[in-house]
Design a protein around this motif. Structure first.
Motif, PDB file in Angstrom:
ATOM      1  N   ALA A  21     -22.129-123.022  69.579  1.00 27.60           N
ATOM      2  CA  ALA A  21     -21.878-124.144  70.226  1.00 27.60           C
ATOM      3  C   ALA A  21     -20.871-125.226  69.767  1.00 27.60           C
ATOM      4  O   ALA A  21     -20.217-125.917  70.680  1.00 27.60           O
ATOM      5  N   THR A  22     -20.835-125.344  68.516  1.00 32.77           N
ATOM      6  CA  THR A  22     -19.719-126.273  67.955  1.00 32.77           C
ATOM      7  C   THR A  22     -18.463-126.006  68.455  1.00 32.77           C
ATOM      8  O   THR A  22     -17.629-126.978  68.853  1.00 32.77           O
ATOM      9  N   ARG A  23     -18.095-125.101  68.500  1.00 31.22           N
ATOM     10  CA  ARG A  23     -16.643-124.396  68.806  1.00 31.22           C
ATOM     11  C   ARG A  23     -16.597-124.609  70.531  1.00 31.22           C
ATOM     12  O   ARG A  23     -15.366-124.638  70.819  1.00 31.22           O
ATOM     13  N   ASN A  24     -17.461-124.541  71.006  1.00 31.33           N
ATOM     14  CA  ASN A  24     -17.683-125.086  72.451  1.00 31.33           C
ATOM     15  C   ASN A  24     -16.530-124.296  73.361  1.00 31.33           C
ATOM     16  O   ASN A  24     -15.817-124.731  74.230  1.00 31.33           O
ATOM     17  N   ARG A  25     -16.518-122.890  73.282  1.00 28.73           N
ATOM     18  CA  ARG A  25     -15.901-122.090  74.098  1.00 28.73           C
ATOM     19  C   ARG A  25     -16.623-121.721  75.380  1.00 28.73           C
ATOM     20  O   ARG A  25     -17.625-121.252  75.297  1.00 28.73           O
ATOM     21  N   SER A  26     -16.132-122.108  76.383  1.00 30.20           N
ATOM     22  CA  SER A  26     -17.140-122.029  77.600  1.00 30.20           C
ATOM     23  C   SER A  26     -17.515-120.641  77.863  1.00 30.20           C
ATOM     24  O   SER A  26     -18.772-120.430  78.268  1.00 30.20           O
ATOM     25  N   TYR A  27     -16.702-119.440  77.670  1.00 25.45           N
ATOM     26  CA  TYR A  27     -17.413-118.242  78.077  1.00 25.45           C
ATOM     27  C   TYR A  27     -18.334-117.756  77.040  1.00 25.45           C
ATOM     28  O   TYR A  27     -19.345-116.975  77.393  1.00 25.45           O
ATOM     29  N   GLU A  28     -18.223-118.345  75.830  1.00 28.28           N
ATOM     30  CA  GLU A  28     -19.342-118.032  74.763  1.00 28.28           C
ATOM     31  C   GLU A  28     -20.671-118.626  75.194  1.00 28.28           C
ATOM     32  O   GLU A  28     -21.634-118.351  74.396  1.00 28.28           O
ATOM     33  N   SER A  29     -20.713-119.706  75.930  1.00 30.29           N
ATOM     34  CA  SER A  29     -22.176-120.198  76.206  1.00 30.29           C
ATOM     35  C   SER A  29     -23.064-119.029  77.007  1.00 30.29           C
ATOM     36  O   SER A  29     -24.231-119.473  76.957  1.00 30.29           O
ATOM     37  N   GLN A  30     -22.410-118.028  77.416  1.00 33.67           N
ATOM     38  CA  GLN A  30     -23.296-117.045  78.141  1.00 33.67           C
ATOM     39  C   GLN A  30     -23.645-116.192  77.185  1.00 33.67           C
ATOM     40  O   GLN A  30     -24.297-115.154  77.822  1.00 33.67           O
ATOM     41  N   ILE A  31     -23.533-115.935  76.077  1.00 37.09           N
ATOM     42  CA  ILE A  31     -23.829-115.101  75.046  1.00 37.09           C
ATOM     43  C   ILE A  31     -25.066-114.926  74.945  1.00 37.09           C
ATOM     44  O   ILE A  31     -26.065-115.782  74.727  1.00 37.09           O
ATOM     45  N   GLU A  32     -25.943-113.837  75.163  1.00 34.53           N
ATOM     46  CA  GLU A  32     -27.568-114.043  75.147  1.00 34.53           C
ATOM     47  C   GLU A  32     -27.841-113.669  73.645  1.00 34.53           C
ATOM     48  O   GLU A  32     -27.100-113.027  72.924  1.00 34.53           O
ATOM     49  N   ASN A  33     -28.901-114.386  73.157  1.00 38.03           N
ATOM     50  CA  ASN A  33     -29.472-114.129  71.717  1.00 38.03           C
ATOM     51  C   ASN A  33     -29.505-112.666  71.409  1.00 38.03           C
ATOM     52  O   ASN A  33     -29.348-112.366  70.200  1.00 38.03           O
ATOM     53  N   SER A  34     -30.227-111.704  72.445  1.00 37.78           N
ATOM     54  CA  SER A  34     -30.358-110.388  72.057  1.00 37.78           C
ATOM     55  C   SER A  34     -29.063-109.521  71.661  1.00 37.78           C
ATOM     56  O   SER A  34     -29.061-108.695  71.018  1.00 37.78           O
ATOM     57  N   TYR A  35     -28.119-109.894  72.593  1.00 40.81           N
ATOM     58  CA  TYR A  35     -26.641-109.526  72.122  1.00 40.81           C
ATOM     59  C   TYR A  35     -26.114-109.858  70.856  1.00 40.81           C
ATOM     60  O   TYR A  35     -25.777-109.148  69.987  1.00 40.81           O
ATOM     61  N   LEU A  36     -26.325-111.127  70.231  1.00 38.31           N
ATOM     62  CA  LEU A  36     -25.812-111.492  69.139  1.00 38.31           C
ATOM     63  C   LEU A  36     -26.484-110.722  68.118  1.00 38.31           C
ATOM     64  O   LEU A  36     -26.308-110.556  67.144  1.00 38.31           O
ATOM     65  N   ALA A  37     -27.906-110.839  68.125  1.00 44.62           N
ATOM     66  CA  ALA A  37     -28.756-110.363  67.055  1.00 44.62           C
ATOM     67  C   ALA A  37     -28.225-108.747  67.202  1.00 44.62           C
ATOM     68  O   ALA A  37     -28.500-108.030  65.873  1.00 44.62           O
ATOM     69  N   GLN A  38     -28.264-107.791  68.175  1.00 47.04           N
ATOM     70  CA  GLN A  38     -27.737-106.744  67.908  1.00 47.04           C
ATOM     71  C   GLN A  38     -26.538-106.376  67.304  1.00 47.04           C
ATOM     72  O   GLN A  38     -26.364-105.563  66.287  1.00 47.04           O
ATOM     73  N   LEU A  39     -25.462-107.346  67.389  1.00 45.32           N
ATOM     74  CA  LEU A  39     -24.528-107.258  66.658  1.00 45.32           C
ATOM     75  C   LEU A  39     -24.626-107.590  65.180  1.00 45.32           C
ATOM     76  O   LEU A  39     -23.923-106.802  64.489  1.00 45.32           O
ATOM     77  N   LYS A  40     -25.290-108.425  64.834  1.00 41.84           N
ATOM     78  CA  LYS A  40     -25.700-108.616  63.532  1.00 41.84           C
ATOM     79  C   LYS A  40     -26.263-107.420  62.878  1.00 41.84           C
ATOM     80  O   LYS A  40     -25.911-106.975  61.828  1.00 41.84           O
ATOM     81  N   HIS A  41     -26.964-106.729  63.568  1.00 40.24           N
ATOM     82  CA  HIS A  41     -27.707-105.501  63.163  1.00 40.24           C
ATOM     83  C   HIS A  41     -26.639-104.410  62.973  1.00 40.24           C
ATOM     84  O   HIS A  41     -26.665-103.691  61.971  1.00 40.24           O
TER      85      HIS A  41
END
Length: 204
Positions: free
Chosen positions: A134-154
């Motif tokens: 959110a801080t770096r405020n790239r417009s396309y990244e605002s659409q990243i879903e939490n589930s997608y981010l969590a899967q990448l972490k895993h």
């Protein structure tokens, strides 16, 4: 200090580019940043992952191959990516047929590509990743879903477990670290890196 190839990896928003920039200055290494904003499919990808994933992944694969090929004769590199990340992302976004096709192309392109001597895996809590995105405020990244981010972490954690016995690798949880603004936090990372590359004598 021996001149090596250091790759910094981790999920979206974890601070790869920021650490790459600081380490390149400290170590007097050539800096290499991945192409992101130049990908013409990226905005469409985050709007409809299933529709645009193959085009997006192929663009990244070809450009990262070209970038890493150009670096093959350079001593002392710190990069905010390596090409193996393509498989981590592709595994999450492509269907079985597309992934099979992608994997075959990937294997051909990477059979003789330069691999990093050291890998720094950065991680952070999901909440912190969300805040940094959110801080770096790239417009396309605002659409990243939490589930997608969590899967990448895993998947990054799983990949670290797979490669840590094959290559010099360290994993750093940056949830409570601010290595950009806090000198002690940055020195902590240098202390972890020192056993892998030797005495660090260009600290700035």
């Amino acid at each position: 200090m021996k001149k090596t190839f250091i790759a910094i990896e981790g999920p979206i928003g974890v601070g790869k580019s920021s650490l790459t920039k600081k380490l390149s200055k400290t170590l007097n290494y050539t800096v290499e940043f991945e192409i992101v904003d130049e990908n013409p499919y990226l905005s469409d990808f985050y709007e409809d992952i299933s529709k645009w994933s193959f085009q997006t992944e192929m663009f990244f694969l070809c450009h990262r191959y070209k970038q890493l090929t150009d670096l093959k004769n350079i001593n002392g590199i710190v990069s905010d990516y390596h090409i193996f990340k393509n498989k981590i992302f592709a595994k999450n976004t492509l269907n079985a047929m597309e992934y099979d096709k992608f994997s075959r192309i990937y294997d051909i392109l990477t059979e003789d590509i330069r691999m990093p001597d050291q890998i720094i895996f950065l991680d952070a809590s999901l909440e912190v990743l969300q805040q940094r995105i959110a801080t770096r405020n790239r417009s396309y990244e605002s659409q990243i879903e939490n589930s997608y981010l969590a899967q990448l972490k895993h998947d990054y954690n799983q990949f670290y477990d797979e490669v840590k016995h094959e290559v010099d690798a360290i994993q750093i949880d940056t949830t409570t670290l601010d290595f950009v603004h806090n000198t002690d936090d940055y020195q902590h990372i240098l202390t972890l890196l020192k056993p892998l590359i030797g005495e660090i004598d260009h600290d700035k």
